[in-house]
Design a protein around this motif. Structure first.
Motif, PDB file in Angstrom:
ATOM      1  N   PRO A 341      63.304 105.871  47.517  1.00 48.22           N
ATOM      2  CA  PRO A 341      64.733 105.789  47.183  1.00 48.22           C
ATOM      3  C   PRO A 341      65.669 106.481  48.156  1.00 48.22           C
ATOM      4  N   ASP A 342      65.130 107.175  49.164  1.00 52.92           N
ATOM      5  CA  ASP A 342      66.003 107.935  50.056  1.00 52.92           C
ATOM      6  C   ASP A 342      66.088 107.362  51.468  1.00 52.92           C
ATOM      7  N   ARG A 343      65.568 106.138  51.713  1.00 52.79           N
ATOM      8  CA  ARG A 343      65.636 105.607  53.081  1.00 52.79           C
ATOM      9  C   ARG A 343      65.890 104.101  53.159  1.00 52.79           C
ATOM     10  N   VAL A 344      66.735 103.609  52.283  1.00 46.77           N
ATOM     11  CA  VAL A 344      67.052 102.181  52.243  1.00 46.77           C
ATOM     12  C   VAL A 344      68.321 101.901  53.045  1.00 46.77           C
ATOM     13  N   ASP A 345      68.246 100.870  53.906  1.00 45.45           N
ATOM     14  CA  ASP A 345      69.415 100.393  54.649  1.00 45.45           C
ATOM     15  C   ASP A 345      69.830  99.042  54.084  1.00 45.45           C
ATOM     16  N   ILE A 346      71.138  98.808  53.983  1.00 42.78           N
ATOM     17  CA  ILE A 346      71.659  97.519  53.526  1.00 42.78           C
ATOM     18  C   ILE A 346      72.803  97.093  54.434  1.00 42.78           C
ATOM     19  N   SER A 347      72.776  95.799  54.811  1.00 40.08           N
ATOM     20  CA  SER A 347      73.861  95.233  55.617  1.00 40.08           C
ATOM     21  C   SER A 347      74.329  93.926  55.003  1.00 40.08           C
ATOM     22  N   GLN A 356      69.973 104.833  55.161  1.00 36.04           N
ATOM     23  CA  GLN A 356      69.126 105.885  54.584  1.00 36.04           C
ATOM     24  C   GLN A 356      69.620 106.263  53.175  1.00 36.04           C
ATOM     25  N   SER A 357      69.954 105.214  52.417  1.00 39.91           N
ATOM     26  CA  SER A 357      70.391 105.346  51.014  1.00 39.91           C
ATOM     27  C   SER A 357      71.680 106.135  50.847  1.00 39.91           C
ATOM     28  N   ARG A 358      72.488 106.212  51.935  1.00 39.32           N
ATOM     29  CA  ARG A 358      73.766 106.909  51.871  1.00 39.32           C
ATOM     30  C   ARG A 358      74.885 105.961  52.291  1.00 39.32           C
ATOM     31  N   PRO A 359      76.021 106.049  51.647  1.00 45.48           N
ATOM     32  CA  PRO A 359      77.142 105.159  51.969  1.00 45.48           C
ATOM     33  C   PRO A 359      77.583 105.295  53.421  1.00 45.48           C
ATOM     34  N   VAL A 360      77.958 104.171  54.004  1.00 45.77           N
ATOM     35  CA  VAL A 360      78.489 104.141  55.365  1.00 45.77           C
ATOM     36  C   VAL A 360      79.940 103.681  55.298  1.00 45.77           C
ATOM     37  N   ALA A 361      80.813 104.386  55.983  1.00 45.06           N
ATOM     38  CA  ALA A 361      82.200 103.937  56.054  1.00 45.06           C
ATOM     39  C   ALA A 361      82.252 102.621  56.819  1.00 45.06           C
ATOM     40  N   PHE A 362      82.800 101.585  56.193  1.00 46.53           N
ATOM     41  CA  PHE A 362      82.869 100.278  56.861  1.00 46.53           C
ATOM     42  C   PHE A 362      84.251  99.672  56.649  1.00 46.53           C
ATOM     43  N   ASP A 363      84.552  98.686  57.457  1.00 48.05           N
ATOM     44  CA  ASP A 363      85.849  98.020  57.428  1.00 48.05           C
ATOM     45  C   ASP A 363      85.890  97.054  56.246  1.00 48.05           C
ATOM     46  N   ASP A 382      66.490  96.902  54.455  1.00 49.97           N
ATOM     47  CA  ASP A 382      65.356  97.501  55.185  1.00 49.97           C
ATOM     48  C   ASP A 382      64.904  98.738  54.421  1.00 49.97           C
ATOM     49  N   LEU A 383      63.633  98.723  54.000  1.00 50.28           N
ATOM     50  CA  LEU A 383      63.113  99.783  53.138  1.00 50.28           C
ATOM     51  C   LEU A 383      62.407 100.901  53.895  1.00 50.28           C
ATOM     52  N   HIS A 384      61.965 100.626  55.124  1.00 53.22           N
ATOM     53  CA  HIS A 384      61.258 101.618  55.952  1.00 53.22           C
ATOM     54  C   HIS A 384      60.025 102.189  55.244  1.00 53.22           C
ATOM     55  N   ASP A 385      59.310 101.327  54.517  1.00 55.61           N
ATOM     56  CA  ASP A 385      58.115 101.753  53.782  1.00 55.61           C
ATOM     57  C   ASP A 385      56.831 101.108  54.302  1.00 55.61           C
TER      58      ASP A 385
END
Length: 410
Positions: A341-347, A356-363, A382-385
């Protein structure tokens, strides 16, 4: 070498492009509109055949008949009606499905055991067999091997579909040109448990029966089983393939040096049809593609991809052009497979929204434009598992989906 380098897409190709096949369709009166509602595909020789079916416990009468016809592994024809599913219709429904097979065999001059039967439409209503009989009697004169015969067939299998779905490719096998084609219908009551509402594939390849069947199942698992429109699985889902063997190639088996190319071409046809079904989902305005990478294995990736693309909240957010990634990660977390639960990327497209399961500032404005303007919305997780990957397809959930299904019988 990419898969597309192994085969060539045939623009304007159809189910009659492979050698040995004709098709046709007509309106016999099962639909209230004047659209075609009865169609047939015919092979001039006994074709090696295989099929996969819905996993719904309540299976329509035509599936029972088709299973019996396929016991010997060959077919000459497939008779299909739309406008009535002939499902949950009891003993009379079975008798009607057997009669469809018998009448098609009689007018086409083939054995009953060489005819498959498929139906789609409203569940729980008996077929108007007087109209079906009259229609079958008129089908032979509609048969042809050109584009018009294929188009008439494609129109005959549609229900709430807005467009016909076709694909055709060519591939070299032992120096001989082999053609693979497909046609399908499906717009609603679609969920990844089998194949599609109805799908039909033709090829002129010489191929061993057991290898054709195993390839059909393998291709189905990564294409038709990876789409969802509304989370429902039909009583009538069926995917049938016929191989005429008229290409004259060396017999294809999984040990043939060109097996990989043939399998890639076959899978391309399945994927093209599956994506067309998802894109044409009832009321849909966007195709949604979910790519999952870095799962513990491919099965885990598939479970997550299907959960995300099938989420009503994700589908609604895409319709509303809302870059609400919280709905996506919630779906990932409830897919029932291991995830760190601590290393998920979403695009969303090329816009990173979670790292890495943390919000990214995006437009937000860029995301709004992407979701509004893109015909296909890509969600990457991307789960990185591990090394597991999978792709699933679906569509957004719109007001029109409710409207269409609220008035389906009326």
């Amino acid at each position: 070498m990419s898969n597309i380098d192994l085969y060539t897409v045939v623009e304007g190709g159809s189910i009659t492009t492979p050698k040995g096949f004709t098709s046709g369709g007509l309106h016999c009166g099962l639909k209230k509109t004047e659209r075609n509602d009865l169609g047939v595909i015919v092979c001039e020789v006994p074709a090696t055949a295989a099929a996969v079916y819905t996993t719904n416990i309540f299976q329509a009468a035509p599936l029972k008949v088709t299973r019996e016809s396929l016991v010997n592994g060959t077919l000459r024809a497939i008779i299909v009606n739309s406008g009535n599913a002939n499902a949950c219709t009891g003993e009379q429904g079975e008798q009607d499905a057997y009669e469809m097979r018998a009448e098609a065999a009689r007018y086409l001059g083939v054995a009953e055991s060489d005819v498959a039967v498929a139906s789609t439409g409203v569940i729980g209503e008996l077929l108007k067999m007087d109209r079906v009989r009259s229609g079958i009697a008129g089908l032979p004169e509609k048969l042809n091997g050109g584009a018009s015969g294929a188009d008439d067939f494609c129109q005959a299998i549609l229900t709430t579909d807005l467009i016909k779905k076709e694909c055709c490719v060519k591939v070299l096998v032992g120096g001989e040109e082999v053609t693979i084609a497909g046609a399908a219908k499906g717009s609603g009551m679609i969920h990844p448990n089998m194949a599609t509402m109805l799908g039909f594939m033709t090829t002129d390849a010489v191929i061993a029966a057991e290898d054709l069947h195993s390839l059909l199942r393998a291709a189905t698992n990564v294409t038709f089983n990876m789409i969802t429109v509304d989370g429902d699985t039909s009583t009538n889902d069926m995917l049938v393939t016929m191989a005429s063997g008229l290409a004259g190639n060396e017999t294809l088996t999984r040990f043939h040096p060109d097996w990989a190319a043939f399998a890639a071409a076959f899978t391309h046809v399945c994927q093209s049809l599956a994506k067309a079904i998802a894109r044409d989902g009832e009321g849909a305005t966007h195709l949604i593609e979910v790519q999952v990478n870095g799962a513990v294995d491919d099965d885990a990736a598939a479970a997550i991809a299907k959960t995300v693309v099938g989420s009503s909240l994700v589908k609604s957010a895409i319709f509303g052009a809302d870059a609400n990634w919280g709905r996506i990660i919630a779906a990932v977390g409830r897919a029932g497979v291991p995830v760190s639960p601590d290393r998920v990327d979403i695009s969303l497209g090329d816009i990173e929204v979670l790292l890495q399961s943390r919000p990214v500032a995006f437009d937000e404005e860029k995301a709004l434009v992407y979701l509004q303007k893109s015909e296909t919305v890509l969600i990457t997780v991307d789960l990185h598992d591990g090394s597991g990957t999978a792709t699933a397809w679906g569509c957004d959930l719109t007001y029109d989906y409710v409207r269409i299904n609220a008035a389906y019988r009326t």
